[in-house]
Design an enzyme around this catalytic site. Structure first.
Site, PDB file in Angstrom:
ATOM      1  N   ARG A   1      92.969 -15.396  25.818  1.00 57.93           N
ATOM      2  CA  ARG A   1      92.797 -15.247  27.261  1.00 57.93           C
ATOM      3  C   ARG A   1      93.463 -16.334  28.099  1.00 57.93           C
ATOM      4  O   ARG A   1      93.952 -17.306  27.609  1.00 57.93           O
ATOM      5  CB  ARG A   1      91.296 -15.198  27.597  1.00 57.93           C
TER       6      ARG A   1
ATOM      7  N   GLN B   1      87.702 -16.287  39.747  1.00 58.05           N
ATOM      8  CA  GLN B   1      86.715 -15.546  38.970  1.00 58.05           C
ATOM      9  C   GLN B   1      85.473 -15.362  39.828  1.00 58.05           C
ATOM     10  O   GLN B   1      84.875 -16.333  40.293  1.00 58.05           O
ATOM     11  CB  GLN B   1      86.369 -16.306  37.694  1.00 58.05           C
TER      12      GLN B   1
ATOM     13  N   SER C   1      90.291 -14.684  33.664  1.00 57.94           N
ATOM     14  CA  SER C   1      91.242 -15.585  34.329  1.00 57.94           C
ATOM     15  C   SER C   1      92.694 -15.249  34.033  1.00 57.94           C
ATOM     16  O   SER C   1      93.025 -14.697  32.990  1.00 57.94           O
ATOM     17  CB  SER C   1      90.960 -17.031  33.935  1.00 57.94           C
TER      18      SER C   1
ATOM     19  N   MET D   1      81.109 -17.929  41.677  1.00 57.21           N
ATOM     20  CA  MET D   1      82.542 -18.149  41.465  1.00 57.21           C
ATOM     21  C   MET D   1      82.753 -19.090  40.286  1.00 57.21           C
ATOM     22  O   MET D   1      81.977 -20.021  40.076  1.00 57.21           O
ATOM     23  CB  MET D   1      83.143 -18.792  42.724  1.00 57.21           C
TER      24      MET D   1
ATOM     25  N   ASP E   1      86.524 -20.052  37.669  1.00 57.73           N
ATOM     26  CA  ASP E   1      87.914 -20.527  37.654  1.00 57.73           C
ATOM     27  C   ASP E   1      88.768 -20.050  38.824  1.00 57.73           C
ATOM     28  O   ASP E   1      88.739 -18.866  39.170  1.00 57.73           O
ATOM     29  CB  ASP E   1      88.628 -20.038  36.392  1.00 57.73           C
TER      30      ASP E   1
END
Lengths: 553, 553
Positions: A186, A74, A116, A56, A58
């Site tokens: 992003r 994430q 993200s 895992m 963000d």
């Protein structure tokens, strides 16, 4: 969302063999059930969120609606390193007891990743996706079209919508909603501002936070850039903007509302790797105008990144955030792989801004709602001058504690030569320890030292000593913290300073010692220690097949 | 200058006993001879400046005139901790071979200190102090009127003038020249700008750099403030402003001249304690206007503070600075007290600004004039792909080296799983080591690890691991450094990144190992190592009473 998943379930054995590869596998997991997890490992946090298995990073799209907090993150369910990014999903009513949910978003095509982003509720159906309901949810995120080696490729901003309150999503058929033909664009975070949606997003390698606006979450208009600010690192990532109250730290008197702009940089943090910084200012609908040129860091240690504020929390409540408790310099190598998972989130934290004596404007961050899992007061002790306490918490099943230490009434003219309030968490079995303390002289530092814990200590990026000048207040000294198997969070002077510190002991730390020395004779020390309930413990009873895991009923 | 000194000379024994006190003693040393020093200790740097005995901190009033560099410095000759601040003085023709001079400025009254400041030459007699000469020198500094406990008190800006080129000073009889009745107003640095003198100075706890102007160094007019910028820490100190060339880092092509504003903060550095940051911009005669909102740090380790640029260096030459190589978190406790001294300066460094790929605008800093003390090439070796070298430098009398490692021609697609260029300085006797390396994957970090050196390693503020993301250049990797008994300075990618790292070994480090692994087969590694001459070695011959020390002839 394109549904590429099959119903096969990857075993932990498969994960273990995959831990040193980022090979993309888009379809190992069921879409109709959570990924199973075992939360019983000795390093597995009990009051922090961690993924059922796999890797895992963000937090994404965190929001609150109808009494439930949603956490997306994430997620690489197929390996113990980053890559193959999905959006994992979990829900909670209290932010400590989590129910793992089926994966929410899958990579749309081979070698792609759902990077993200954020999520909002759309009660007024501005998006048009929700003609018959007031609890629609829209996720806004970056799709990365990578290559077979896991590299980044074209990054577009896409949306997906959920008609069941955030559990399953449909991919918008007109995606992308923003496309600048960039491979470094992003992490959109969307908030509501007046009658509009406002997005903050980074052009990562241009050191630029761009602000876009939209009436409907589909059509976005560029509004402004906020560029070349703060520590630049080598990439801007994961911006957040949130309205934040200001408050006197001592009196509690409320001031004006301001806006907080947070920014994570990776790599290039002063301590190496990743770090989050923030700017305090005013958003006028198009531009963020900081109150000054200052650069402020969220954390004085090394394990706090990409924090995100929950969308939709009740009006008048301080904003709540949760962050990824790790650092890209070592996150793919930390020893929790032996338990089939990597990375945890911080505890949820409430936030406001204050203008503190000597420090100036600063973000105050404290654990939120920890009473929800507070079990028993296992120690309350006060003394004056020199004194000490030993707290054996080996019987605390979760191995997780919340503690608070106050030192008041220090008379500067009566201090001894080395006035300290030190406290140590240790294992009587291995002798491992995390040492901490106030030094009440010089710059009055508060320090944390994880060098006494065996695991991972030889890693070349594993900084072990952290400190902060606690010059805020010369008469009242406070430290509060949460320690939880492999993650320690400490808050100094009621949230003026905070540190997030991972540690990987061979044996559980089960003994807390606290001692004051060379204080002025009438200085008072107040210690309180509470055991915390595991947020995962009930699961074994509810669903014996999934040790320590909640499943959606 | 008030002459309060007697002709008595404090012995090292007296110093040793005083090491744990900051008791003020304004008169232990002769005014007509340098403080004696012994530069033979195993921790004593040989190519760096350190004080003959006692405690040193900030460089002050550094200037160049008629072939001689003058270094003044914050100096407590009477103890091994800070306090009792004098201006020590040394001169050099090459910035490596130093001649200690008599103390230049003494505290004017009991409990006062001559705090940091600067010096300029006044060839046109703007000050009126020098009617008959063109080599007058004016020192501009803060006088601190403290209390008996060494605390700060009123801080005024005073001047003193020297008619013998900087060796002896007269106190201006109309001091102070600036007085705001503040106890946090200090560290004036004066430069020439057009037809005026320009001073940058801090109101330390107001996070303010103020700019003052003067026609004559006596009468100062407030011009502007530059406030709340960068990492604030808890105090602003030691600002510098200097005209700085811009240059393409690869081609060397010259760009416009800009202005560099440096600022030291203490405490409150991200790694704890003290650090220096800088702003790039344009000074228009009254205001400094930064080119952006960015915060940039001079050093990616923990031991570089209060750097000052030499006034009066030749037109067209890159500005040269020298900095205090320590940190207030531990400077008063480091183990060199056993040798009767504490603190060294960095090597002199030349500086320019470049707009580097991925990094953006950045200060490039490299050792200046090190050829002046370069002795012998003790190793030159090149290899392709995997290879290694062992350099035994136990026969290098100074124990000081200069080295350079270049890695070129890396083919990213042919790298192995853990591509590295690592190098280690070690002691075969104790096994102590400083480890360093490039990792040519991920964020391509360069890292330094001093945890393998025994001395001081248990200090709670002694961070041991430092790293920087070296993402500037994907094909040419360079590291250059100077290692000198207890101080290591490293420059990555021809000065794009720099770190200053103290270390205190039980045994001298005398072996350098270098190895590359998992590089692409045709990648080329070029290693060169040079021994350095001691800047202090000749002294024992010249003046046998002062081991390793130069005295003014």
């Amino acid at each position: 969302m394109k549904l590429l998943a099959s119903s096969s379930v990857a075993s932990l054995a498969v994960l273990a063999s995959a831990q040193n590869t980022s090979t993309v596998d888009t379809s190992p997991f069921p879409t109709d059930a959570p990924v199973p997890g075992n939360y019983t490992g000795g390093l597995r946090p009990q009051v922090h969120f961690s993924p059922p298995q796999g890797f895992m990073n963000d937090p994404n799209g965190v929001f609150y609606q109808n009494g439930t907090y949603h956490l997306y993150y994430q997620y690489n369910p197929a390996a113990l390193v980053a890559g193959n990014q999905h959006w994992g999903h979990a829900t909670s009513q209290d932010l400590y007891r989590w129910e793992n949910q089926p994966i929410a978003l899958y990579p749309p095509v081979e070698n792609s990743g759902v990077f993200s982003g954020s999520a909002v509720t759309d009660p007024n159906n501005t998006s048009g996706f929700f003609p018959d309901q007031d609890d629609g949810v829209v996720a806004i995120f970056t799709t990365n079209y990578g290559d077979a080696n896991g590299g980044s490729g074209l990054q577009t901003q896409d949306i997906a919508y959920s008609r069941d309150g955030g559990y399953t999503f449909e991919w918008y058929d007109q995606n992308p909603v923003i496309d600048y033909n960039s491979s470094q664009f992003r992490d959109p975070k969307v908030v509501r501002y007046g009658d509009e949606w406002v997005m903050v997003i980074t052009f990562s390698q241009e050191f630029t936070i761009s602000i876009f606006k939209s009436p409907d979450l589909k059509n976005w208009t560029f509004a402004s850039n906020f560029t070349d600010a703060g520590l630049l690192g080598a990439q801007y990532e994961c911006p957040n903007m949130v309205q934040i109250p200001t408050r006197d730290h001592d009196t509690g008197e409320e001031g004006e509302m301001l806006d907080l702009l947070t920014l994570s940089i990776q790599p290039g943090a002063p301590l190496g790797g990743s770090v989050t910084e923030y700017f305090i200012g005013r958003f006028n609908g198009t531009h963020f105008n900081p109150i000054d040129r200052a650069t402020r860091l969220n954390d004085f240690a090394k394990d706090n990144y990409a924090g995100q504020f929950f969308y939709g929390t009740p009006e008048g409540q301080d904003p709540i955030d949760i962050a990824w408790a790790s650092n890209w310099q070592y996150t793919n190598r930390v020893p929790t792989a032996s338990e089939g998972w990597r990375s945890a989130m911080t505890v949820p934290r409430s936030n406001y801004v204050t203008n503190a004596t000597r420090i100036g404007w600063t973000l105050v961050t404290e654990p939120f709602n920890i009473d929800a899992i507070t079990n028993t007061t296992i120690e309350e002790k006060s003394w004056t001058g020199n004194g000490s306490a030993i707290v054996d918490y080996s019987q605390v099943e979760s191995n997780a504690l919340h503690f608070s230490i106050n030192v008041t009434g220090i008379n500067q003219t009566e201090l001894g030569t080395n006035p300290t309030l030190n406290f140590t968490f240790m294992s009587p079995v291995s002798g491992e320890s995390i040492r901490n303390g106030f030094l009440f002289s010089g710059d009055n530092p508060f320090w944390v030292d994880r060098s006494g814990v065996n695991g991972f200590v030889d890693d070349i990026f594993w900084n072990t000593k952290f400190s902060v000048a606690d010059i805020y207040n010369g008469t009242v000294w406070n430290v509060e913290g949460v320690i939880d198997r492999s993650i320690f969070e400490v808050f100094v002077d009621r949230g003026i300073h905070a540190a997030t510190v991972l540690y990987y002991p061979d044996e559980p730390l089960t003994l807390l010692s606290v001692a004051s020395r060379d204080l002025s004779p009438n200085a008072k020390v107040d210690l309180a220690v509470w055991s915390l309930e595991s947020g995962w413990a009930d699961t074994a009873e509810a669903t014996p097949a999934q040790s320590g895991n909640y499943t959606r009923v």
